[in-house]
Design a protein around this motif. Structure first.
Motif, PDB file in Angstrom:
ATOM      1  N   GLY A   5       0.774  -1.220   0.000  1.00  0.00           N
ATOM      2  CA  GLY A   5       0.000   0.000   0.000  1.00  0.00           C
ATOM      3  C   GLY A   5       0.805   1.270   0.000  1.00  0.00           C
ATOM      4  N   ASP A   6       2.127   1.208  -0.195  1.00  0.00           N
ATOM      5  CA  ASP A   6       2.938   2.421  -0.226  1.00  0.00           C
ATOM      6  C   ASP A   6       2.795   3.122  -1.579  1.00  0.00           C
ATOM      7  OD1 ASP A   6       3.716   1.208   2.117  1.00  0.00           O
ATOM      8  OD2 ASP A   6       5.820   1.733   1.897  1.00  0.00           O
ATOM      9  N   TRP A   7       2.735   4.455  -1.566  1.00  0.00           N
ATOM     10  CA  TRP A   7       2.540   5.195  -2.812  1.00  0.00           C
ATOM     11  C   TRP A   7       3.114   6.602  -2.692  1.00  0.00           C
ATOM     12  CZ3 TRP A   7      -0.741   9.545  -2.479  1.00  0.00           C
ATOM     13  CH2 TRP A   7      -1.501   9.623  -1.307  1.00  0.00           C
ATOM     14  N   TYR A   8       3.305   7.203  -3.844  1.00  0.00           N
ATOM     15  CA  TYR A   8       3.714   8.604  -3.923  1.00  0.00           C
ATOM     16  C   TYR A   8       2.947   9.252  -5.067  1.00  0.00           C
ATOM     17  CZ  TYR A   8       6.600   6.728  -7.702  1.00  0.00           C
ATOM     18  OH  TYR A   8       7.018   6.101  -8.835  1.00  0.00           O
ATOM     19  N   ASP A   9       2.893  10.576  -5.067  1.00  0.00           N
ATOM     20  CA  ASP A   9       2.182  11.276  -6.137  1.00  0.00           C
ATOM     21  C   ASP A   9       2.685  12.715  -6.209  1.00  0.00           C
ATOM     22  OD1 ASP A   9       0.504  11.691  -8.219  1.00  0.00           O
ATOM     23  OD2 ASP A   9      -1.360  11.622  -7.072  1.00  0.00           O
ATOM     24  N   ALA A  10       2.591  13.295  -7.382  1.00  0.00           N
ATOM     25  CA  ALA A  10       2.941  14.695  -7.587  1.00  0.00           C
ATOM     26  C   ALA A  10       2.189  15.194  -8.822  1.00  0.00           C
ATOM     27  CB  ALA A  10       4.450  14.864  -7.772  1.00  0.00           C
ATOM     28  N   PHE A  11       1.596  16.379  -8.714  1.00  0.00           N
ATOM     29  CA  PHE A  11       0.898  16.942  -9.875  1.00  0.00           C
ATOM     30  C   PHE A  11       0.802  18.458  -9.704  1.00  0.00           C
ATOM     31  CE2 PHE A  11      -2.229  15.566  -6.785  1.00  0.00           C
ATOM     32  CZ  PHE A  11      -3.098  16.644  -6.667  1.00  0.00           C
ATOM     33  N   MET A  25       1.340  19.910  -5.971  1.00  0.00           N
ATOM     34  CA  MET A  25       0.927  19.037  -4.869  1.00  0.00           C
ATOM     35  C   MET A  25       1.827  17.809  -4.868  1.00  0.00           C
ATOM     36  SD  MET A  25      -1.567  20.782  -3.614  1.00  0.00           S
ATOM     37  CE  MET A  25      -1.985  19.594  -2.352  1.00  0.00           C
ATOM     38  N   VAL A  26       2.356  17.462  -3.709  1.00  0.00           N
ATOM     39  CA  VAL A  26       3.167  16.255  -3.562  1.00  0.00           C
ATOM     40  C   VAL A  26       2.622  15.474  -2.373  1.00  0.00           C
ATOM     41  CG1 VAL A  26       5.250  17.175  -4.624  1.00  0.00           C
ATOM     42  CG2 VAL A  26       4.887  17.479  -2.171  1.00  0.00           C
ATOM     43  N   ALA A  27       2.705  14.162  -2.464  1.00  0.00           N
ATOM     44  CA  ALA A  27       2.146  13.324  -1.403  1.00  0.00           C
ATOM     45  C   ALA A  27       2.876  11.996  -1.356  1.00  0.00           C
ATOM     46  CB  ALA A  27       0.653  13.085  -1.616  1.00  0.00           C
ATOM     47  N   LEU A  61      -8.499   9.339  -4.997  1.00  0.00           N
ATOM     48  CA  LEU A  61      -9.326  10.257  -4.218  1.00  0.00           C
ATOM     49  C   LEU A  61      -8.530  11.497  -3.827  1.00  0.00           C
ATOM     50  CD1 LEU A  61     -11.361   7.876  -1.877  1.00  0.00           C
ATOM     51  CD2 LEU A  61     -12.286   9.450  -3.594  1.00  0.00           C
ATOM     52  N   VAL A  62      -7.265  11.310  -3.466  1.00  0.00           N
ATOM     53  CA  VAL A  62      -6.429  12.455  -3.120  1.00  0.00           C
ATOM     54  C   VAL A  62      -6.333  13.403  -4.304  1.00  0.00           C
ATOM     55  CG1 VAL A  62      -4.072  13.181  -2.556  1.00  0.00           C
ATOM     56  CG2 VAL A  62      -5.110  11.255  -1.348  1.00  0.00           C
ATOM     57  N   ARG A  63      -6.071  12.848  -5.479  1.00  0.00           N
ATOM     58  CA  ARG A  63      -5.961  13.676  -6.688  1.00  0.00           C
ATOM     59  C   ARG A  63      -7.276  14.393  -6.985  1.00  0.00           C
ATOM     60  NH1 ARG A  63      -2.618  12.207 -11.821  1.00  0.00           N
ATOM     61  NH2 ARG A  63      -0.564  12.578 -10.929  1.00  0.00           N
ATOM     62  N   GLY A  64      -8.353  13.618  -7.020  1.00  0.00           N
ATOM     63  CA  GLY A  64      -9.643  14.206  -7.372  1.00  0.00           C
ATOM     64  C   GLY A  64     -10.111  15.235  -6.372  1.00  0.00           C
ATOM     65  N   ASN A  65      -9.784  14.980  -5.093  1.00  0.00           N
ATOM     66  CA  ASN A  65     -10.203  15.907  -4.044  1.00  0.00           C
ATOM     67  C   ASN A  65      -9.396  17.215  -4.077  1.00  0.00           C
ATOM     68  OD1 ASN A  65     -11.560  16.585  -1.437  1.00  0.00           O
ATOM     69  ND2 ASN A  65      -9.468  16.378  -0.636  1.00  0.00           N
ATOM     70  N   ALA A  66      -8.117  17.142  -4.483  1.00  0.00           N
ATOM     71  CA  ALA A  66      -7.230  18.300  -4.394  1.00  0.00           C
ATOM     72  C   ALA A  66      -7.147  19.109  -5.672  1.00  0.00           C
ATOM     73  CB  ALA A  66      -5.818  17.839  -3.987  1.00  0.00           C
ATOM     74  N   TYR A  67      -7.326  18.470  -6.812  1.00  0.00           N
ATOM     75  CA  TYR A  67      -7.048  19.179  -8.059  1.00  0.00           C
ATOM     76  C   TYR A  67      -8.017  20.356  -8.252  1.00  0.00           C
ATOM     77  CZ  TYR A  67      -5.962  20.310 -12.844  1.00  0.00           C
ATOM     78  OH  TYR A  67      -5.591  20.968 -13.970  1.00  0.00           O
ATOM     79  N   GLY A  68      -7.443  21.478  -8.622  1.00  0.00           N
ATOM     80  CA  GLY A  68      -8.243  22.657  -8.930  1.00  0.00           C
ATOM     81  C   GLY A  68      -8.684  23.455  -7.734  1.00  0.00           C
TER      82      GLY A  68
END
Length: 608
Positions: A406-412, A420-422, A443-450
Motif C-alpha cells: 500500500g505504499d505510494w507517492y504522487d505529484a501533480f 501538490m506532492v504526497a 481520491l487524493v488527486r480528485g479531491n485536491a485538483y483545482g
C-alpha cells in the motif's frame, strides 16, 4: 438459528467399530499428544495457511487429536473430542478424501457442533491408513471461513497424510515385535528427514537456496554426497548443486557442480536413467562402474572418484502439477558404507517429490511476485516535468510476501502553478492493500485538483469522502503544496500519522519537520486537520518517505529518522537518482514496502 446435533447412524457405527481397525487405533495409544504429529499439524498451518491443523485418530466413541495446532483450550490439552464433533469420522467411514468448502451447506456436516464451538466452516481431510490399508483417522485442515481448496493445497495435504500414514504403520509394527521396532526407528528417522526437508524447503522461495538446503539435509542423514540438477521449467536451462557430508570437500563439490552444469552430456545421462525407469528411483549397488561409464568429462570423473563411489540412487524431481521430470537427485554412498536399502529408495522417492513441489512453488511464487509488482508499479504515478521543481521517486516492494503493498507517492501541478506532492502508506502489503492504495491515491488527486485549499483542509475533506464512500482504507500520509514566493518557496503540509518530512537546506543543514501527531486517514473524522507552513530558500530539497525506510524493531523511530537525515546531509551533492539510491540503503531490512519522493526546488524565484 436452531442447532441440529450431528447423529451417528448404524452404518457409520459398524465401520467405526470394526475390530481390526480399532486394534490399530488402540496400538497407537491414540489419546496422547505426539510431537511428530504436532509438527505435521504445524506444517499444515504454515503451508496451507489454515488456522486449524489436526492429525486425528478415530475409534468407535472418540476422536483423538494426536497432532494439533490452533485448537482452543481445553481441547488443545485434553486431545480428545466426542465423535459427534468430528469431521474426520466421515473420512474414515467413506475411506476417501473429504473436501468441503462450507460445512454448513453439506448435509453430512451442517449439524456438527464444531461449527459453533470452533467456528469450523471449511474442511479438507485426507485419510490416514494402517498397515492393512484400513483408514484409522485423517489429516485435516480447518478454516474459519468458506474456502475453495486449491489443487496444490490438496496435493500438499495428501503428501503430509502419507507421512502420517507411514508413521502410523511404523508405530504399529514397533509395538508387535523387535524387528518391527527396528524398522520403526529407521522409518522415524526417515520421517524426521522428510519433515526437516519439508520445513527447510518451505522456508525459502529462492530455488537455488532450496536445492542447496536439500543437499545439506540428505548428505547429513541419507547419503555421503549428492548432486542435484534441476530446471524450474520443463525446457529450462538446468542448474546444478552438489554437497558432501565432509565440509572439507565443499570446494570440490562446488567445482563438480560448475563442471556438471557445463557438461550437458553427463546431466542428460542422469536424466535418461530416471525416465527410462518410469520416473521411479534407480538403485544400484555397483555405482562406481556404472557412473564412470556415464561420465564423459575426465575432471568430473576424477572428482566423483575422490568423493567416494560405492552404491548410488537417482531419484527424479517431478512436478506435482504437470507430472513432468524437472531434474534429478543423485545420491552416492562411499565404498565403506552399506549400500542403499529398499527403505532408502522409498525415502529418495519422497525427496524427489518434495523437491518437485519446491520447484513448482518457486515458479508460482516468482510469477505471482512479477504480476503483483507490475500491478503495483502500474498504480504509481509517472512524475511530471515541472518548471522550478525537480522530482525523483522510488518504490521498492518488501523482500517477503507478494511484492505488492500500500505504499505510494504522487505529484501533480495545480492550475494556479503550485505543485501538490504526497506520500502515503495503506496498512498491509498484499493485493488488497494495493487496490485500496489505488483508490486512495485517486481520491487524493480528485479531491485536491483545482482547489486552492491548504493540505489540512484537503485531508479533512478526504476523511469525509473515505467515510461517506465507505472506502476500507486505513492509511498514513503527508500531503504538501509547494508554491513559489517572493523569498523562494512556501511549503504548506499536513501529516496524518506519517513519519516527518525532511528538508535539506542549501547550506547542508537538515530540518526534521516534526509536528503534533494527527489521526490516520480512514478513521471516523472528529475535527479539522491542521496545516503547517514553512518558507524555504531555492536550492532546498524536500524528502517524503514511508516508514519502511526508517522503522526498525530494534530501534526507536527517531533513530531511524536521524539516520536518514544524516545520509541526506552527506549525500547532498549527488544527482537526484543517485541520491535516491543512497537513501534506500538506509533501510535496516526489507520487511516492508518503501516509497520515497524527492522534491528539489531549483526554479527561479518569482512572485508568490
Amino acid at each position: 438459528m436452531v442447532l441440529q446435533w450431528d447423529v451417528i447412524g448404524d452404518a457409520e457405527q459398524s465401520v467405526l467399530a470394526d475390530p481390526v481397525r480399532l486394534r490399530s487405533v488402540r496400538r497407537l495409544g491414540g489419546a496422547g499428544p505426539d510431537e511428530a504429529f504436532d509438527r505435521v499439524a504445524m506444517l499444515v498451518r504454515m503451508l496451507v495457511d489454515a488456522p486449524l491443523g489436526v492429525v486425528c485418530l478415530v475409534d468407535a466413541e472418540h476422536q483423538f487429536l494426536v497432532g494439533q495446532v490452533g485448537m482452543p483450550e481445553p481441547i488443545a490439552s485434553e486431545r480428545t473430542m466426542p465423535l459427534t464433533h468430528s469431521f474426520s469420522r466421515h473420512v474414515v467411514v467413506a475411506g476417501e478424501m473429504l473436501i468441503i468448502p462450507d460445512v454448513r451447506m453439506d448435509p453430512r456436516t451442517r449439524g456438527n457442533p464444531s461449527i459453533e464451538q470452533l467456528s469450523a466452516i471449511s474442511y479438507a481431510g485426507v485419510p490416514i491408513t494402517d498397515p492393512d490399508g484400513l483408514v484409522v483417522g485423517a489429516l485435516g485442515a480447518v478454516d474459519h471461513e468458506p474456502r475453495e481448496w486449491t489443487p496444490s493445497e490438496i496435493t500438499l495435504l495428501t503428501e503430509l497424510a502419507e507421512v502420517c500414514s507411514s508413521e502410523v504403520c511404523l508405530r504399529i509394527a514397533r509395538a508387535t515385535a523387535e524387528e518391527s521396532r527396528r524398522a520403526a526407528e529407521s522409518a522415524h528417522h526417515q520421517l524426521a528427514l522428510l519433515t526437516d526437508l519439508t520445513e527447510s524447503l518451505a522456508a525459502t522461495m529462492d530455488l537455488d537456496e532450496a536445492m542447496r538446503r536439500l543437499g545439506r539435509i540428505v548428505t547429513a542423514q541419507l547419503a555421503d554426497w549428492c548432486v542435484v540438477t534441476y530446471a524450474d521449467e520443463p525446457k529450462g536451462a538446468p542448474q546444478v548443486s552438489a554437497a558432501h557430508r565432509d565440509p572439507g570437500r565443499a570446494a570440490d563439490m562446488a567445482r563438480l557442480a560448475t563442471l556438471a552444469a557445463r557438461s550437458r552430456t553427463d546431466l542428460e545421462a542422469i536424466m535418461r536413467a530416471t525416465r527410462r525407469d518410469g520416473g521411479y528411483p534407480v538403485r544400484r549397488v555397483d555405482g562406481s562402474a556404472k557412473l564412470r561409464d556415464q561420465l564423459t568429462d575426465a575432471e568430473i570423473a576424477e572428482l566423483a572418484m575422490a568423493a567416494g563411489l560405492g552404491s548410488l540412487m537417482v531419484a527424479p524431481i517431478i512436478s506435482p502439477v504437470h507430472r513432468l521430470v524437472l531434474g534429478a537427485v543423485l545420491l552416492v554412498n562411499g565404498p565403506d558404507r552399506a549400500p542403499f536399502s529398499a527403505a532408502d529408495e522409498r525415502i529418495a522417492a519422497e525427496i524427489g517429490r518434495r523437491a518437485g513441489l519446491a520447484v513448482e512453488n518457486s515458479r508460482l511464487y516468482r510469477e505471482q511476485r512479477h504480476v503483483a509488482e507490475v500491478l503495483q508499479r502500474s498504480l504509481l504515478t509517472e512524475l511530471p516535468q515541472l518548471p522550478g521543481v525537480e522530482l525523483h521517486a522510488r518504490y521498492l516492494p518488501a523482500q517477503d510476501g507478494a511484492a505488492v503493498g500500500g505504499d505510494w507517492y504522487d505529484a501533480f501541478a495545480q492550475p494556479d502553478g503550485s505543485v501538490m506532492v504526497a506520500v502515503g502508506d495503506v496498512s498491509g502489503h498484499d493485493i488488497e492493500a494495493a487496490a485500496t492504495m489505488g483508490q486512495l491515491r485517486n481520491l487524493v488527486r480528485g479531491n485536491a485538483y483545482g482547489r486552492d485549499d491548504e493540505p489540512g483542509v484537503l485531508l479533512t475533506q478526504l476523511d469525509q469522502a473515505l467515510c461517506g464512500l465507505r472506502v476500507p482504507a486505513s492509511a498514513t500520509a503527508v500531503l504538501a503544496r509547494v508554491r513559489q514566493s517572493w523569498s523562494g518557496y512556501s511549503i504548506s503540509f499536513a501529516n496524518a500519522g506519517h513519519p516527518p518530512p525532511l528538508l535539506l537546506l542549501p547550506d547542508g543543514r537538515v530540518q526534521v519537520w516534526w509536528i503534533p501527531p494527527e489521526p490516520l486517514l480512514g478513521l471516523p473524522p472528529h475535527q479539522a486537520r491542521t496545516s503547517t507552513v514553512r518558507y524555504v530558500p531555492p536550492g532546498s530539497t524536500l524528502l517524503l518517505y514511508t516508514d519502511g525506510l526508517v522503522e526498525d524493531r530494534e530501534q526507536l523511530l527517531d533513530d531511524g529518522v536521524a539516520r536518514l537525515a544524516e545520509v541526506l546531509r552527506t549525500s547532498a551533492v549527488y544527482p537526484g537518482d543517485e541520491l535516491c539510491a543512497r537513501l534506500l540503503e538506509v533501510a535496516p531490512r526489507r520487511s516492508d514496502d518503501i516509497a520515497l519522493l524527492l522534491v528539489r526546488l531549483t526554479g527561479e524565484v518569482g512572485p508568490g
